[in-house]
Write an enzyme that holds these catalytic residues in place. Sequence first.
Site, PDB file in Angstrom:
ATOM      1  N   TYR A   1       0.866  -1.184   0.000  1.00 52.11           N
ATOM      2  CA  TYR A   1       0.000   0.000   0.000  1.00 52.11           C
ATOM      3  C   TYR A   1       0.899   1.229   0.000  1.00 52.11           C
TER       4      TYR A   1
ATOM      5  N   GLN B   1       1.187   4.827  -0.196  1.00 54.28           N
ATOM      6  CA  GLN B   1       0.512   6.126  -0.083  1.00 54.28           C
ATOM      7  C   GLN B   1       1.506   7.202   0.369  1.00 54.28           C
ATOM      8  N   THR B   2       2.125   6.975   1.540  1.00 59.03           N
ATOM      9  CA  THR B   2       2.980   8.008   2.141  1.00 59.03           C
ATOM     10  C   THR B   2       4.197   8.324   1.262  1.00 59.03           C
TER      11      THR B   2
ATOM     12  N   GLN C   1       3.101  -0.885  42.949  1.00 61.01           N
ATOM     13  CA  GLN C   1       3.189  -1.800  41.797  1.00 61.01           C
ATOM     14  C   GLN C   1       1.778  -2.051  41.249  1.00 61.01           C
TER      15      GLN C   1
ATOM     16  N   ARG D   1       0.360   0.744  39.234  1.00 62.30           N
ATOM     17  CA  ARG D   1       0.920   0.891  37.884  1.00 62.30           C
ATOM     18  C   ARG D   1       0.484  -0.268  36.994  1.00 62.30           C
TER      19      ARG D   1
ATOM     20  N   GLY E   1      15.344  -4.076  36.500  1.00 58.28           N
ATOM     21  CA  GLY E   1      16.483  -4.209  35.575  1.00 58.28           C
ATOM     22  C   GLY E   1      16.257  -5.297  34.548  1.00 58.28           C
TER      23      GLY E   1
ATOM     24  N   THR F   1       2.100   6.070  15.127  1.00 57.85           N
ATOM     25  CA  THR F   1       2.341   6.940  13.967  1.00 57.85           C
ATOM     26  C   THR F   1       1.670   6.392  12.704  1.00 57.85           C
TER      27      THR F   1
ATOM     28  N   GLU G   1      -0.733   4.530  10.037  1.00 60.07           N
ATOM     29  CA  GLU G   1      -2.199   4.546   9.880  1.00 60.07           C
ATOM     30  C   GLU G   1      -2.803   5.791  10.508  1.00 60.07           C
TER      31      GLU G   1
ATOM     32  N   ASP H   1      -1.015   9.595  12.339  1.00 63.42           N
ATOM     33  CA  ASP H   1      -0.371  10.081  13.563  1.00 63.42           C
ATOM     34  C   ASP H   1      -1.450  10.301  14.625  1.00 63.42           C
TER      35      ASP H   1
HETATM   36  C1  LIG Z   1       2.621  -5.728  13.572  1.00 66.94           C
HETATM   37  C2  LIG Z   1       1.385  -5.261  14.157  1.00 66.94           C
HETATM   38  C3  LIG Z   1       0.226  -5.258  13.192  1.00 66.94           C
HETATM   39  C4  LIG Z   1      -1.017  -4.883  13.939  1.00 66.94           C
HETATM   40  C5  LIG Z   1      -2.239  -4.701  13.060  1.00 66.94           C
HETATM   41  C6  LIG Z   1      -2.843  -5.985  12.772  1.00 66.94           C
HETATM   42  C7  LIG Z   1      -3.501  -6.154  11.631  1.00 66.94           C
HETATM   43  C8  LIG Z   1      -3.636  -5.020  10.675  1.00 66.94           C
HETATM   44  C9  LIG Z   1      -3.711  -5.520   9.317  1.00 66.94           C
HETATM   45  C10 LIG Z   1      -2.992  -4.996   8.381  1.00 66.94           C
HETATM   46  C11 LIG Z   1      -2.004  -3.929   8.609  1.00 66.94           C
HETATM   47  C12 LIG Z   1      -0.686  -4.533   8.593  1.00 66.94           C
HETATM   48  C13 LIG Z   1       0.330  -4.037   9.233  1.00 66.94           C
HETATM   49  C14 LIG Z   1       0.245  -2.815   9.999  1.00 66.94           C
HETATM   50  C15 LIG Z   1       1.521  -2.076   9.930  1.00 66.94           C
HETATM   51  C16 LIG Z   1       1.652  -0.979   9.266  1.00 66.94           C
HETATM   52  C17 LIG Z   1       0.619  -0.441   8.356  1.00 66.94           C
HETATM   53  C18 LIG Z   1       0.767   1.027   8.199  1.00 66.94           C
HETATM   54  C19 LIG Z   1       0.145   1.468   6.919  1.00 66.94           C
HETATM   55  C20 LIG Z   1       0.053   2.956   6.775  1.00 66.94           C
HETATM   56  O1  LIG Z   1       0.491   3.697   7.582  1.00 66.94           O
HETATM   57  S1  LIG Z   1      -0.756   3.486   5.374  1.00 66.94           S
HETATM   58  C21 LIG Z   1      -0.779   5.246   5.435  1.00 66.94           C
HETATM   59  C22 LIG Z   1      -1.737   5.757   6.436  1.00 66.94           C
HETATM   60  N1  LIG Z   1      -1.796   7.182   6.335  1.00 66.94           N
HETATM   61  C23 LIG Z   1      -2.595   7.886   7.103  1.00 66.94           C
HETATM   62  O2  LIG Z   1      -3.288   7.379   7.954  1.00 66.94           O
HETATM   63  C24 LIG Z   1      -2.653   9.348   6.789  1.00 66.94           C
HETATM   64  C25 LIG Z   1      -3.405  10.129   7.826  1.00 66.94           C
HETATM   65  N2  LIG Z   1      -4.116  11.213   7.211  1.00 66.94           N
HETATM   66  C26 LIG Z   1      -5.443  11.130   6.847  1.00 66.94           C
HETATM   67  O3  LIG Z   1      -6.089  10.106   7.042  1.00 66.94           O
HETATM   68  C27 LIG Z   1      -6.109  12.313   6.233  1.00 66.94           C
HETATM   69  O4  LIG Z   1      -5.335  12.972   5.363  1.00 66.94           O
HETATM   70  C28 LIG Z   1      -6.703  13.271   7.278  1.00 66.94           C
HETATM   71  C29 LIG Z   1      -7.959  12.578   7.776  1.00 66.94           C
HETATM   72  C30 LIG Z   1      -5.757  13.562   8.436  1.00 66.94           C
HETATM   73  C31 LIG Z   1      -7.060  14.630   6.660  1.00 66.94           C
HETATM   74  O5  LIG Z   1      -7.612  14.404   5.420  1.00 66.94           O
HETATM   75  P1  LIG Z   1      -8.188  15.563   4.487  1.00 66.94           P
HETATM   76  O6  LIG Z   1      -7.322  16.756   4.567  1.00 66.94           O
HETATM   77  O7  LIG Z   1      -8.427  14.956   3.164  1.00 66.94           O
HETATM   78  O8  LIG Z   1      -9.533  15.719   5.150  1.00 66.94           O
HETATM   79  P2  LIG Z   1     -10.229  16.847   6.002  1.00 66.94           P
HETATM   80  O9  LIG Z   1      -9.661  16.934   7.360  1.00 66.94           O
HETATM   81  O10 LIG Z   1     -10.291  18.093   5.187  1.00 66.94           O
HETATM   82  O11 LIG Z   1     -11.629  16.152   6.030  1.00 66.94           O
HETATM   83  C32 LIG Z   1     -12.518  16.141   4.934  1.00 66.94           C
HETATM   84  C33 LIG Z   1     -13.712  15.310   5.314  1.00 66.94           C
HETATM   85  O12 LIG Z   1     -13.360  13.931   5.193  1.00 66.94           O
HETATM   86  C34 LIG Z   1     -13.635  13.255   6.388  1.00 66.94           C
HETATM   87  N3  LIG Z   1     -12.683  12.158   6.489  1.00 66.94           N
HETATM   88  C35 LIG Z   1     -11.345  12.218   6.607  1.00 66.94           C
HETATM   89  N4  LIG Z   1     -10.840  10.998   6.642  1.00 66.94           N
HETATM   90  C36 LIG Z   1     -11.870  10.143   6.509  1.00 66.94           C
HETATM   91  C37 LIG Z   1     -11.967   8.734   6.476  1.00 66.94           C
HETATM   92  N5  LIG Z   1     -10.881   7.956   6.595  1.00 66.94           N
HETATM   93  N6  LIG Z   1     -13.195   8.178   6.322  1.00 66.94           N
HETATM   94  C38 LIG Z   1     -14.273   8.950   6.242  1.00 66.94           C
HETATM   95  N7  LIG Z   1     -14.245  10.281   6.288  1.00 66.94           N
HETATM   96  C39 LIG Z   1     -13.056  10.865   6.418  1.00 66.94           C
HETATM   97  C40 LIG Z   1     -13.491  14.294   7.448  1.00 66.94           C
HETATM   98  O13 LIG Z   1     -14.164  13.929   8.603  1.00 66.94           O
HETATM   99  C41 LIG Z   1     -14.103  15.491   6.778  1.00 66.94           C
HETATM  100  O14 LIG Z   1     -15.495  15.354   6.834  1.00 66.94           O
HETATM  101  P3  LIG Z   1     -16.448  16.642   6.879  1.00 66.94           P
HETATM  102  O15 LIG Z   1     -16.187  17.381   5.642  1.00 66.94           O
HETATM  103  O16 LIG Z   1     -17.810  16.055   6.995  1.00 66.94           O
HETATM  104  O17 LIG Z   1     -16.038  17.390   8.104  1.00 66.94           O
HETATM  105  C1  LIG Z   2       6.559   1.430  10.753  1.00 67.77           C
HETATM  106  C2  LIG Z   2       5.792   2.245   9.773  1.00 67.77           C
HETATM  107  C3  LIG Z   2       5.101   1.600   8.761  1.00 67.77           C
HETATM  108  C4  LIG Z   2       4.412   2.330   7.791  1.00 67.77           C
HETATM  109  N1  LIG Z   2       3.798   1.686   6.759  1.00 67.77           N
HETATM  110  C5  LIG Z   2       3.223   2.406   5.758  1.00 67.77           C
HETATM  111  C6  LIG Z   2       2.643   1.749   4.630  1.00 67.77           C
HETATM  112  O1  LIG Z   2       2.621   0.527   4.539  1.00 67.77           O
HETATM  113  N2  LIG Z   2       2.136   2.513   3.636  1.00 67.77           N
HETATM  114  C7  LIG Z   2       2.121   3.874   3.695  1.00 67.77           C
HETATM  115  O2  LIG Z   2       1.638   4.504   2.767  1.00 67.77           O
HETATM  116  N3  LIG Z   2       2.636   4.516   4.775  1.00 67.77           N
HETATM  117  C8  LIG Z   2       3.178   3.821   5.790  1.00 67.77           C
HETATM  118  N4  LIG Z   2       3.713   4.468   6.888  1.00 67.77           N
HETATM  119  C9  LIG Z   2       3.680   5.921   6.944  1.00 67.77           C
HETATM  120  C10 LIG Z   2       2.723   6.446   8.003  1.00 67.77           C
HETATM  121  O3  LIG Z   2       1.394   6.234   7.646  1.00 67.77           O
HETATM  122  C11 LIG Z   2       2.998   7.921   8.246  1.00 67.77           C
HETATM  123  O4  LIG Z   2       4.291   8.032   8.798  1.00 67.77           O
HETATM  124  C12 LIG Z   2       1.964   8.524   9.163  1.00 67.77           C
HETATM  125  O5  LIG Z   2       0.728   8.659   8.498  1.00 67.77           O
HETATM  126  C13 LIG Z   2       2.382   9.876   9.752  1.00 67.77           C
HETATM  127  O6  LIG Z   2       2.670  10.766   8.765  1.00 67.77           O
HETATM  128  P1  LIG Z   2       4.047  11.603   8.724  1.00 67.77           P
HETATM  129  O7  LIG Z   2       5.155  10.622   8.818  1.00 67.77           O
HETATM  130  O8  LIG Z   2       3.949  12.470   7.547  1.00 67.77           O
HETATM  131  O9  LIG Z   2       4.042  12.452  10.036  1.00 67.77           O
HETATM  132  P2  LIG Z   2       3.928  14.042  10.129  1.00 67.77           P
HETATM  133  O10 LIG Z   2       2.558  14.445   9.737  1.00 67.77           O
HETATM  134  O11 LIG Z   2       5.050  14.700   9.435  1.00 67.77           O
HETATM  135  O12 LIG Z   2       4.066  14.212  11.681  1.00 67.77           O
HETATM  136  C14 LIG Z   2       5.127  14.918  12.329  1.00 67.77           C
HETATM  137  C15 LIG Z   2       4.560  15.666  13.544  1.00 67.77           C
HETATM  138  O13 LIG Z   2       3.698  16.707  13.090  1.00 67.77           O
HETATM  139  C16 LIG Z   2       2.465  16.655  13.763  1.00 67.77           C
HETATM  140  N5  LIG Z   2       1.406  17.111  12.850  1.00 67.77           N
HETATM  141  C17 LIG Z   2       1.272  16.846  11.528  1.00 67.77           C
HETATM  142  N6  LIG Z   2       0.176  17.432  11.026  1.00 67.77           N
HETATM  143  C18 LIG Z   2      -0.414  18.087  12.047  1.00 67.77           C
HETATM  144  C19 LIG Z   2      -1.591  18.862  12.167  1.00 67.77           C
HETATM  145  N7  LIG Z   2      -2.410  19.079  11.137  1.00 67.77           N
HETATM  146  N8  LIG Z   2      -1.893  19.376  13.369  1.00 67.77           N
HETATM  147  C20 LIG Z   2      -1.110  19.140  14.426  1.00 67.77           C
HETATM  148  N9  LIG Z   2       0.010  18.397  14.392  1.00 67.77           N
HETATM  149  C21 LIG Z   2       0.361  17.872  13.207  1.00 67.77           C
HETATM  150  C22 LIG Z   2       2.295  15.203  14.166  1.00 67.77           C
HETATM  151  O14 LIG Z   2       1.452  15.073  15.303  1.00 67.77           O
HETATM  152  C23 LIG Z   2       3.723  14.794  14.470  1.00 67.77           C
HETATM  153  O15 LIG Z   2       4.005  15.122  15.808  1.00 67.77           O
HETATM  154  C24 LIG Z   2       4.393   3.745   7.877  1.00 67.77           C
HETATM  155  C25 LIG Z   2       5.057   4.385   8.920  1.00 67.77           C
HETATM  156  C26 LIG Z   2       5.753   3.649   9.861  1.00 67.77           C
HETATM  157  C27 LIG Z   2       6.478   4.370  10.958  1.00 67.77           C
END
Ligand SMILES: CCCCC/C=C\C/C=C\C/C=C\C/C=C\CCCC(=O)SCCNC(=O)CCNC(=O)[C@H](O)C(C)(C)COP(=O)(O)OP(=O)(O)OC[C@H]1O[C@@H](n2cnc3c(N)ncnc32)[C@H](O)[C@@H]1OP(=O)(O)O
Ligand SMILES: Cc1cc2nc3c(=O)[nH]c(=O)nc-3n(C[C@H](O)[C@H](O)[C@H](O)COP(=O)(O)OP(=O)(O)OC[C@H]3O[C@@H](n4cnc5c(N)ncnc54)[C@H](O)[C@@H]3O)c2cc1C
Length: 664
Positions: A135, A137-138, A330, A333, A401, A422, A424, A426
């Site tokens: 996936y 994206q980032t 203990q 905590r 320790g 961080t 999925e 921050d």
């Molecule tokens: C080893 C341990 C594993 C444990 C897990 C076990 C199993 C898991 C299975 C698989 C996974 C496998 C392994 C896990 C390990 C690592 C995986 C990591 C993968 C990644 O790391 S992968 C990248 C993820 N990267 C992000 O996570 C980016 C975060 N950044 C955003 O997500 C957006 O960028 C946001 C939301 C900050 C701002 O976005 P924006 O600027 O476009 O939006 P804005 O704030 O303007 O909102 C406009 C309107 O959209 C609505 N809205 C926004 N988001 C929505 C959503 N999701 N659904 C429905 N509505 C939504 C709002 O509520 C608003 O709604 P309204 O208009 O009504 O107010």
């Molecule tokens: C182990 C690991 C696995 C990952 N796997 C994947 C993957 O499979 N696919 C993928 O696409 N991505 C993946 N990522 C990326 C991950 O989804 C991003 O790192 C995450 O979404 C955070 O984004 P960033 O790194 O840009 O942090 P930043 O947004 O740069 O965050 C830096 C600091 O800024 C602050 N900040 C940022 N924006 C704001 C705001 N609007 N208001 C206030 N504070 C703010 C945050 O709180 C944080 O303290 C992975 C990351 C890690 C560490």
Amino acid sequence: MEGVDYLADERKKAEFDVNEMKIVWAGSRHNFELSDRISKLVANDPGFSKEGRTMLPRKELFKNTLRKATYAWKRIIELRLSEEEAAKLRHFVDEPAFTDLHWGMFIPAIKGQGTDEQQKKWLPLAYKMQIIGCYAQTELGHGSNVQGLETTATFDPQTDEFVIHSPTLTSSKWWPGGLGKVSTHAVVYARLITNGKDYGINGFIVQLRSLEDHKPLPGVTVGDIGLKFGNGAYNTMDNGVLRFDHVRIPRDQMLMRVSQVTREGKYVQSDVPRQLLYGTMVYVRQTIVSDASNALSRAVCIATRYSAVRRQFGSQNGGQEIQVIDYKTQQNRLFPLLASAYAFRFVGEWLKWLYTDVTQRLQANDFSTLPEAHACTAGLKSLTTTATADGIEECRKLCGGHGYLCSSGLPELFAVYVPACTYEGDNTVLLLQVARFLMKTVSQLGSGKKPVGTIAYMGRIEHLMQCRSDVKQAKDWLKPSAVVEAFEARAARMSVACAQNLSKFDNPEEGFAELAADLAEAAVAHCQLIVVSKFIEKLQQDIPGEGVKQQLEVLCGIYYLFLLHKHQGDFLGTGYITSKQASLANDQLRALYSQLRPNAISLVDAFNYTDHFLDSILGRYDGNVYPKLYEAAWKDPLNQSDIADGFHEYIRPLLKQQLRTARL
Ligand SMILES: CCCCC/C=C\C/C=C\C/C=C\C/C=C\CCCC(=O)SCCNC(=O)CCNC(=O)[C@H](O)C(C)(C)COP(=O)(O)OP(=O)(O)OC[C@H]1O[C@@H](n2cnc3c(N)ncnc32)[C@H](O)[C@@H]1OP(=O)(O)O
Ligand SMILES: Cc1cc2nc3c(=O)[nH]c(=O)nc-3n(C[C@H](O)[C@H](O)[C@H](O)COP(=O)(O)OP(=O)(O)OC[C@H]3O[C@@H](n4cnc5c(N)ncnc54)[C@H](O)[C@@H]3O)c2cc1C
């Protein structure tokens, strides 16, 4: 279990039926039997041994992960495991690998955002692992700000293709797991450009490597981003970097459920909300919440067993010293973390239900519950991962320790888990999403739109703004209605205070930025209310098993009273309770610690973890800690010889020089 059980006395103290609690923990008898069978299958298979894992250099560690992941796949095929059994097997193998992203994100992204036709084409290949996906994206420059991503996908009507390109250094994809060395394909998020117009982010299936020799395809630059935090730990994963130089893909590799581009290059938006593009993140956030209780319970199991084995001070008349678990500090905590593990289990179960419900509604084109689903998954992902990461570290400290040794299992558990705060999303960024949802809800109060679901309490805002706690004695804090009202009043008042402050700004966005810290705190209060309410609701169900419900009531009480104590400032500041009532809550909390104490070991036994899965000498089921710690030390490569490599080169000349100096 071989030999003496050093924790047998502890186990005898239990006041409830541990086997029934195992079923509550697992969620159902079916889940329990499944986990029990698969965890033992993995534990008894030498192919999944964890021996020496933290000592391997990166290349060997990574190769070993590839071996394990493919061996797991071989066993899945040989044993004809169902999808559910296969997922459990990967969970108990307990080593982050490219397969997590293949099954956990690549496939769900195609399922959620692909058309029926696209699913028919790609999913069978992915299910058989004839292609491996990630996936992507980032990027180097943007992670949180998804709309700020820079990779472009420009439609070329001449050839009916998209041209995928990385125009800047910061547009390099950076972080995707499984990308660096393994994936043949990726779902790549890029800006869709057609007829010269930018339509924002969309997903595209892009082949990265040859299916013949695994070499990157022309125009693709791909590699690993380098060593990450901790020894071993998440370094089993090939988080990657990816650049495109005008790579062409057929038009039908744009994921077209949310929007389409026609043969002529016309952009068409379906009547589904654009936010569905973020659907994979919502799905994974929900799985991360379910997973938090796994990681926290593991750390708590280790710290609880070790706290019962470890003795310090207080020996009288030559008797044994005090078990450290008997110190109130203990307990203060440790026990709230044990309670949190159970609380997160139940809220995870509920969130899974909510997610399934939303998915069914979306399929029927009912999008009304999507905002709440987003707020709940984002908020609970933030709350549970923050508490779990902090909780694992606290468990390490609770082991003194020895918790710092890798053989305790805790350093690796922490290093693997902490990026969940961080990835999925921050955790602070996600709280601010919840805050936006809360502010919107408050602003619509009085508009006739009735708040429902987790936000229904806002519908009673007038009452919640003026009511006062009627707690008079400590045990009044055991009344669910008293507790729920306290958490509702605190959350409602914090949200309303933020909304009132926001209204003082001419520009709402400026106000939101200025008040962000308060808004994040209001979001935490709302999310804690959800966890507390779901725990209390769970207890309203029929729970069989002698003493099981009583134990869960104790755990639930510890969970909310600990929160109340920790966030006393909020409860006092919003005027719902008096300092006397806060102090009564603390008295009740101490009493609950005493009730929990004899059951502590059995409550962690109910997690049903094998020693293989725990991978911790301090957390061994039999409590036989000291001989095993001693034995393990000698396995360190440094102890392969009495004289260390480098002695003759560095230490010997030093000693000689000191001798000469001494003679002078
Ligand atoms: C080893 C341990 C594993 C444990 C897990 C076990 C199993 C898991 C299975 C698989 C996974 C496998 C392994 C896990 C390990 C690592 C995986 C990591 C993968 C990644 O790391 S992968 C990248 C993820 N990267 C992000 O996570 C980016 C975060 N950044 C955003 O997500 C957006 O960028 C946001 C939301 C900050 C701002 O976005 P924006 O600027 O476009 O939006 P804005 O704030 O303007 O909102 C406009 C309107 O959209 C609505 N809205 C926004 N988001 C929505 C959503 N999701 N659904 C429905 N509505 C939504 C709002 O509520 C608003 O709604 P309204 O208009 O009504 O107010
Ligand atoms: C182990 C690991 C696995 C990952 N796997 C994947 C993957 O499979 N696919 C993928 O696409 N991505 C993946 N990522 C990326 C991950 O989804 C991003 O790192 C995450 O979404 C955070 O984004 P960033 O790194 O840009 O942090 P930043 O947004 O740069 O965050 C830096 C600091 O800024 C602050 N900040 C940022 N924006 C704001 C705001 N609007 N208001 C206030 N504070 C703010 C945050 O709180 C944080 O303290 C992975 C990351 C890690 C560490």
